[in-house]
Design a protein around this motif. Structure first.
Motif, PDB file in Angstrom:
ATOM      1  N   PRO A 296      13.512  19.593 -12.975  1.00 28.75           N
ATOM      2  CA  PRO A 296      13.509  19.117 -14.368  1.00 28.75           C
ATOM      3  C   PRO A 296      13.706  17.624 -14.535  1.00 28.75           C
ATOM      4  CG  PRO A 296      15.667  19.950 -13.815  1.00 28.75           C
ATOM      5  CD  PRO A 296      14.827  20.152 -12.596  1.00 28.75           C
ATOM      6  N   TYR A 297      13.682  16.865 -13.428  1.00 26.82           N
ATOM      7  CA  TYR A 297      13.967  15.442 -13.539  1.00 26.82           C
ATOM      8  C   TYR A 297      12.690  14.626 -13.718  1.00 26.82           C
ATOM      9  CZ  TYR A 297      17.756  17.688 -10.992  1.00 26.82           C
ATOM     10  OH  TYR A 297      18.720  18.567 -10.587  1.00 26.82           O
ATOM     11  N   ASN A 298      11.709  14.911 -12.884  1.00 30.52           N
ATOM     12  CA  ASN A 298      10.437  14.179 -12.861  1.00 30.52           C
ATOM     13  C   ASN A 298      10.636  12.726 -12.446  1.00 30.52           C
ATOM     14  OD1 ASN A 298       9.899  16.315 -15.435  1.00 30.52           O
ATOM     15  ND2 ASN A 298       8.393  16.276 -13.785  1.00 30.52           N
ATOM     16  N   TYR A 299      10.713  12.545 -11.124  1.00 32.15           N
ATOM     17  CA  TYR A 299      10.869  11.212 -10.565  1.00 32.15           C
ATOM     18  C   TYR A 299      10.169  11.159  -9.216  1.00 32.15           C
ATOM     19  CZ  TYR A 299      14.216  12.996  -7.148  1.00 32.15           C
ATOM     20  OH  TYR A 299      14.788  13.692  -6.108  1.00 32.15           O
TER      21      TYR A 299
ATOM     22  N   ASN B 199      14.309  -2.946  -2.354  1.00 32.83           N
ATOM     23  CA  ASN B 199      12.863  -2.739  -2.439  1.00 32.83           C
ATOM     24  C   ASN B 199      12.504  -1.265  -2.583  1.00 32.83           C
ATOM     25  OD1 ASN B 199      10.242  -3.637  -2.694  1.00 32.83           O
ATOM     26  ND2 ASN B 199       9.924  -3.968  -0.502  1.00 32.83           N
ATOM     27  N   ARG B 200      13.459  -0.485  -3.061  1.00 35.49           N
ATOM     28  CA  ARG B 200      13.189   0.917  -3.405  1.00 35.49           C
ATOM     29  C   ARG B 200      12.941   1.014  -4.910  1.00 35.49           C
ATOM     30  NH1 ARG B 200      17.172   5.440  -1.247  1.00 35.49           N
ATOM     31  NH2 ARG B 200      15.561   5.506   0.402  1.00 35.49           N
ATOM     32  N   ALA B 201      11.834   1.623  -5.279  1.00 37.28           N
ATOM     33  CA  ALA B 201      11.511   1.831  -6.686  1.00 37.28           C
ATOM     34  C   ALA B 201      11.684   3.302  -7.032  1.00 37.28           C
ATOM     35  CB  ALA B 201      10.083   1.389  -6.983  1.00 37.28           C
ATOM     36  N   LEU B 202      12.187   3.554  -8.221  1.00 36.15           N
ATOM     37  CA  LEU B 202      12.257   4.902  -8.773  1.00 36.15           C
ATOM     38  C   LEU B 202      11.370   4.938 -10.003  1.00 36.15           C
ATOM     39  CD1 LEU B 202      16.089   5.693  -8.622  1.00 36.15           C
ATOM     40  CD2 LEU B 202      14.328   6.221  -6.936  1.00 36.15           C
ATOM     41  N   LEU B 203      10.341   5.758  -9.937  1.00 40.16           N
ATOM     42  CA  LEU B 203       9.459   5.969 -11.081  1.00 40.16           C
ATOM     43  C   LEU B 203       9.866   7.289 -11.711  1.00 40.16           C
ATOM     44  CD1 LEU B 203       6.903   5.354 -12.763  1.00 40.16           C
ATOM     45  CD2 LEU B 203       5.589   6.529 -10.986  1.00 40.16           C
TER      46      LEU B 203
ATOM     47  N   PRO C 216       0.828  -1.217   0.000  1.00 38.75           N
ATOM     48  CA  PRO C 216       0.000   0.000   0.000  1.00 38.75           C
ATOM     49  C   PRO C 216       0.860   1.263   0.000  1.00 38.75           C
ATOM     50  CG  PRO C 216      -0.788  -1.587   1.630  1.00 38.75           C
ATOM     51  CD  PRO C 216       0.536  -2.097   1.152  1.00 38.75           C
ATOM     52  N   HIS C 217       0.483   2.223  -0.843  1.00 40.23           N
ATOM     53  CA  HIS C 217       1.198   3.493  -0.921  1.00 40.23           C
ATOM     54  C   HIS C 217       0.198   4.624  -1.127  1.00 40.23           C
ATOM     55  CE1 HIS C 217       5.142   1.604  -1.153  1.00 40.23           C
ATOM     56  NE2 HIS C 217       4.650   0.764  -2.055  1.00 40.23           N
ATOM     57  N   GLU C 218       0.613   5.827  -0.758  1.00 46.18           N
ATOM     58  CA  GLU C 218      -0.183   7.021  -0.999  1.00 46.18           C
ATOM     59  C   GLU C 218       0.144   7.513  -2.404  1.00 46.18           C
ATOM     60  OE1 GLU C 218      -2.525   9.551  -1.469  1.00 46.18           O
ATOM     61  OE2 GLU C 218      -2.775   8.692   0.550  1.00 46.18           O
ATOM     62  N   TRP C 219      -0.646   7.087  -3.369  1.00 46.40           N
ATOM     63  CA  TRP C 219      -0.313   7.330  -4.764  1.00 46.40           C
ATOM     64  C   TRP C 219      -0.459   8.781  -5.161  1.00 46.40           C
ATOM     65  CZ3 TRP C 219       2.484   4.101  -7.460  1.00 46.40           C
ATOM     66  CH2 TRP C 219       2.558   2.784  -7.007  1.00 46.40           C
ATOM     67  N   GLN C 220      -1.293   9.529  -4.464  1.00 43.62           N
ATOM     68  CA  GLN C 220      -1.383  10.956  -4.761  1.00 43.62           C
ATOM     69  C   GLN C 220      -0.074  11.657  -4.408  1.00 43.62           C
ATOM     70  OE1 GLN C 220      -4.059  12.014  -6.416  1.00 43.62           O
ATOM     71  NE2 GLN C 220      -2.960  13.943  -6.722  1.00 43.62           N
ATOM     72  N   SER C 221       0.578  11.194  -3.342  1.00 50.62           N
ATOM     73  CA  SER C 221       1.874  11.753  -2.964  1.00 50.62           C
ATOM     74  C   SER C 221       2.954  11.356  -3.965  1.00 50.62           C
ATOM     75  CB  SER C 221       2.270  11.270  -1.565  1.00 50.62           C
ATOM     76  OG  SER C 221       1.349  11.734  -0.592  1.00 50.62           O
ATOM     77  N   VAL C 222       2.859  10.136  -4.472  1.00 53.47           N
ATOM     78  CA  VAL C 222       3.804   9.695  -5.501  1.00 53.47           C
ATOM     79  C   VAL C 222       3.675  10.571  -6.736  1.00 53.47           C
ATOM     80  CG1 VAL C 222       4.384   7.801  -7.083  1.00 53.47           C
ATOM     81  CG2 VAL C 222       3.854   7.305  -4.677  1.00 53.47           C
ATOM     82  N   LEU C 223       2.443  10.809  -7.160  1.00 57.65           N
ATOM     83  CA  LEU C 223       2.198  11.653  -8.330  1.00 57.65           C
ATOM     84  C   LEU C 223       2.687  13.076  -8.085  1.00 57.65           C
ATOM     85  CD1 LEU C 223       0.942  12.034 -11.137  1.00 57.65           C
ATOM     86  CD2 LEU C 223      -1.248  12.463 -10.000  1.00 57.65           C
ATOM     87  N   ALA C 224       2.433  13.606  -6.886  1.00 56.43           N
ATOM     88  CA  ALA C 224       2.868  14.963  -6.562  1.00 56.43           C
ATOM     89  C   ALA C 224       4.394  15.074  -6.601  1.00 56.43           C
ATOM     90  CB  ALA C 224       2.336  15.365  -5.189  1.00 56.43           C
ATOM     91  N   ALA C 225       5.091  14.057  -6.071  1.00 53.21           N
ATOM     92  CA  ALA C 225       6.551  14.061  -6.102  1.00 53.21           C
ATOM     93  C   ALA C 225       7.063  14.021  -7.535  1.00 53.21           C
ATOM     94  CB  ALA C 225       7.091  12.865  -5.313  1.00 53.21           C
ATOM     95  N   TYR C 226       6.443  13.212  -8.351  1.00 51.43           N
ATOM     96  CA  TYR C 226       6.848  13.101  -9.766  1.00 51.43           C
ATOM     97  C   TYR C 226       6.669  14.448 -10.474  1.00 51.43           C
ATOM     98  CZ  TYR C 226       6.830  11.523 -14.626  1.00 51.43           C
ATOM     99  OH  TYR C 226       7.105  11.377 -15.973  1.00 51.43           O
ATOM    100  N   GLU C 227       5.538  15.084 -10.268  1.00 51.23           N
ATOM    101  CA  GLU C 227       5.240  16.320 -10.989  1.00 51.23           C
ATOM    102  C   GLU C 227       6.034  17.512 -10.464  1.00 51.23           C
ATOM    103  OE1 GLU C 227       1.009  16.560 -10.597  1.00 51.23           O
ATOM    104  OE2 GLU C 227       0.645  15.363 -12.417  1.00 51.23           O
TER     105      GLU C 227
END
Length: 238
Positions: free
Chosen positions: A28-31, A182-186, A13-24
């Protein structure tokens, strides 16, 4: 009996809205960094499944000793892709898993600067932390340069892996993410990046640094981009 892929959710389980916010927000990297990405038992299982998979082949395309496994047909990998699409549709709804590969490094080294061919990449580290002799490093560095989304007509696509292209376009910014099991980088696959120098125990196969990469894109666009790359390399070698 193993569960059908559609019923199997290996991602923790993850807070996907936070993942999206971090990516956006990480321009200039977007990760986005997603720790404890898989359920712990799934991470261990996937590591073993990859180690035991017969598809490993020696590679030397980057001038370093590594072993690659291109497209291993492991159920967990396809389930990860489905789970990403289900959990983060704002990023993945228009994309499919178009390619995946695993890399194993029997000797310590560092990677080669490049951008990926797809639109999105998920990179997952699977070797247990106990074998990482430098816990504060050994990960991935992103640079403040993206490859062109639409290259100029006739331009060689070799710049996907060009140190010179990066140097000509960088403002000198970069960010490094240390290795952690077990660390993922999107991340945006067009962002130039490279594996940092790493130091693993390398006493047995289980101790070699292994990363799994999943590439996502519109399949038609991805096929065309790959076709153009193959033609570029064919022409440059003639």
């Amino acid at each position: 009996m193993s569960k059908a892929v559609s019923q199997y959710y290996p991602i923790a389980p993850h807070e996907w809205q936070s993942v999206l916010a971090a990516y956006e927000s990480s321009t200039p990297y977007n990760y986005a960094v997603i720790d404890n990405f898989l359920q712990p038992d799934v991470c261990q299982q996937l590591h073993q499944e990859l180690l035991n998979h017969p598809g490993w082949c020696n590679q030397n395309s980057t001038g370093q000793t590594l072993v690659g496994n291109m497209g291993p047909k492991i159920e967990t990998i396809f389930a990860i892709a489905q789970s990403l699409k289900a959990n983060c549709p704002s990023l993945f709804s228009d994309y499919e898993l178009v390619e995946h590969w695993a890399l194993m490094y029997p000797k310590n080294a560092s990677g080669k600067l490049h951008s990926d061919v797809a639109s999105l990449t998920l990179n997952l580290w699977l070797t247990p932390d106990e074998y990482n002799l430098e816990p504060n490093g050994g990960g991935l560095t992103f640079f403040d340069v993206k490859r062109e989304s639409e290259p100029s007509p006739g331009k060689s696509l070799s710049y996907f892996w060009s140190e010179e292209y990066m140097k000509d376009h960088t403002a000198g910014q970069k960010v490094s993410i240390s290795y952690k099991c077990n660390r993922a980088l999107l991340f945006d696959a067009s962002t130039f990046h490279k594996s940092d120098a790493f130091c693993f125990a390398n006493t047995k196969a289980e101790s070699h640094r292994i990363n799994l990469s999943l590439a996502f894109d519109n399949p038609t666009v991805y096929q065309e981009r790959n076709r153009a790359l193959r033609e570029a390399f064919t022409n440059s070698s003639n």
